[in-house]
Design a protein around this motif. Sequence first.
Motif, short mmCIF file in Angstrom:
data_model
loop_
_atom_site.label_atom_id
_atom_site.label_comp_id
_atom_site.label_asym_id
_atom_site.label_seq_id
_atom_site.Cartn_x
_atom_site.Cartn_y
_atom_site.Cartn_z
N VAL A 87 0.86 -1.18 0.00
CA VAL A 87 0.00 0.00 0.00
C VAL A 87 0.89 1.23 0.00
N THR A 88 0.71 2.09 -0.99
CA THR A 88 1.43 3.36 -1.03
C THR A 88 0.41 4.47 -1.22
N ALA A 89 0.66 5.60 -0.58
CA ALA A 89 -0.27 6.72 -0.69
C ALA A 89 0.43 8.03 -0.35
N GLU A 90 -0.03 9.08 -0.98
CA GLU A 90 0.39 10.43 -0.63
C GLU A 90 -0.79 11.09 0.07
N LEU A 91 -0.51 11.66 1.23
CA LEU A 91 -1.55 12.30 2.02
C LEU A 91 -1.48 13.80 1.88
N GLY A 92 -2.64 14.43 1.81
CA GLY A 92 -2.70 15.89 1.80
C GLY A 92 -2.39 16.45 3.18
N PHE A 93 -2.42 17.74 3.29
CA PHE A 93 -2.04 18.43 4.52
C PHE A 93 -2.84 17.96 5.74
N LEU A 94 -4.15 17.94 5.64
CA LEU A 94 -4.98 17.57 6.79
C LEU A 94 -4.80 16.12 7.20
N LEU A 95 -4.82 15.21 6.23
CA LEU A 95 -4.65 13.80 6.56
C LEU A 95 -3.21 13.49 6.97
N GLY A 96 -2.27 14.30 6.50
CA GLY A 96 -0.87 14.12 6.89
C GLY A 96 -0.67 14.22 8.38
N ALA A 97 -1.46 15.02 9.03
CA ALA A 97 -1.37 15.17 10.49
C ALA A 97 -1.80 13.89 11.20
N MET A 98 -2.54 13.03 10.50
CA MET A 98 -3.02 11.77 11.09
C MET A 98 -2.29 10.56 10.52
N LYS A 99 -1.12 10.77 9.93
CA LYS A 99 -0.39 9.70 9.26
C LYS A 99 -0.21 8.47 10.13
N GLY A 100 0.25 8.62 11.36
CA GLY A 100 0.48 7.48 12.24
C GLY A 100 -0.77 6.67 12.49
N THR A 101 -1.88 7.34 12.73
CA THR A 101 -3.15 6.67 12.97
C THR A 101 -3.61 5.93 11.71
N ILE A 102 -3.44 6.56 10.56
CA ILE A 102 -3.83 5.94 9.29
C ILE A 102 -2.98 4.70 9.03
N GLU A 103 -1.67 4.79 9.24
CA GLU A 103 -0.79 3.64 9.04
C GLU A 103 -1.17 2.49 9.98
N ASP A 104 -1.46 2.80 11.23
CA ASP A 104 -1.86 1.76 12.19
C ASP A 104 -3.13 1.05 11.72
N GLU A 105 -4.09 1.79 11.21
CA GLU A 105 -5.34 1.20 10.73
C GLU A 105 -5.10 0.35 9.49
N ILE A 106 -4.26 0.81 8.58
CA ILE A 106 -3.94 0.01 7.39
C ILE A 106 -3.30 -1.31 7.80
N ARG A 107 -2.34 -1.25 8.71
CA ARG A 107 -1.68 -2.48 9.18
C ARG A 107 -2.69 -3.43 9.85
N ARG A 108 -3.61 -2.88 10.62
CA ARG A 108 -4.62 -3.71 11.29
C ARG A 108 -5.50 -4.42 10.26
N VAL A 109 -5.97 -3.68 9.27
CA VAL A 109 -6.84 -4.26 8.24
C VAL A 109 -6.08 -5.30 7.42
N LEU A 110 -4.84 -5.01 7.06
CA LEU A 110 -4.05 -5.98 6.28
C LEU A 110 -3.84 -7.26 7.08
N ALA A 111 -3.52 -7.14 8.36
CA ALA A 111 -3.32 -8.32 9.19
C ALA A 111 -4.60 -9.14 9.31
N GLU A 112 -5.73 -8.47 9.32
CA GLU A 112 -7.03 -9.14 9.45
C GLU A 112 -7.41 -9.85 8.15
N ARG A 113 -7.20 -9.21 7.04
CA ARG A 113 -7.65 -9.73 5.73
C ARG A 113 -6.62 -10.61 5.02
N PHE A 114 -5.36 -10.40 5.30
CA PHE A 114 -4.28 -11.11 4.59
C PHE A 114 -3.46 -11.93 5.57
N ARG A 115 -3.87 -13.17 5.80
CA ARG A 115 -3.15 -14.06 6.72
C ARG A 115 -2.30 -15.04 5.98
#
Length: 91
Positions: free
Chosen positions: A63-91
């Motif tokens: 997963v690769t993405a460029e975040l805009g200014f507002l979402l960039g402030a939430m980068k860590g939270t977004i990355e954590d959620e992506i990792r959680r979903v990937l771990a759940e769906r891709f075993r």
Amino acid sequence: MPTIDIRHTHGLDPAQARQAVQHIADTLAQRFGVQQSWQGDSLMFKRSGVDGRVHLEPGAVRVTAELGFLLGAMKGTIEDEIRRVLAERFR
């Protein structure tokens, strides 16, 4: 722009992996209005504040993405959620 680059290994066959990515993309489209389209083995996605792709590799998804200014402030939270979903769906 802040960027996200996450690679997650899995044991799914290519058809199962593609189905899992599509399921995630459909959920994002319904919840957040994310536009999506397949280009080969990559699902491109876009909405205001984010532009990225989910690429299927043999035995992995990236997963690769460029975040805009507002979402960039939430980068860590977004990355954590992506990792959680990937771990759940891709075993």
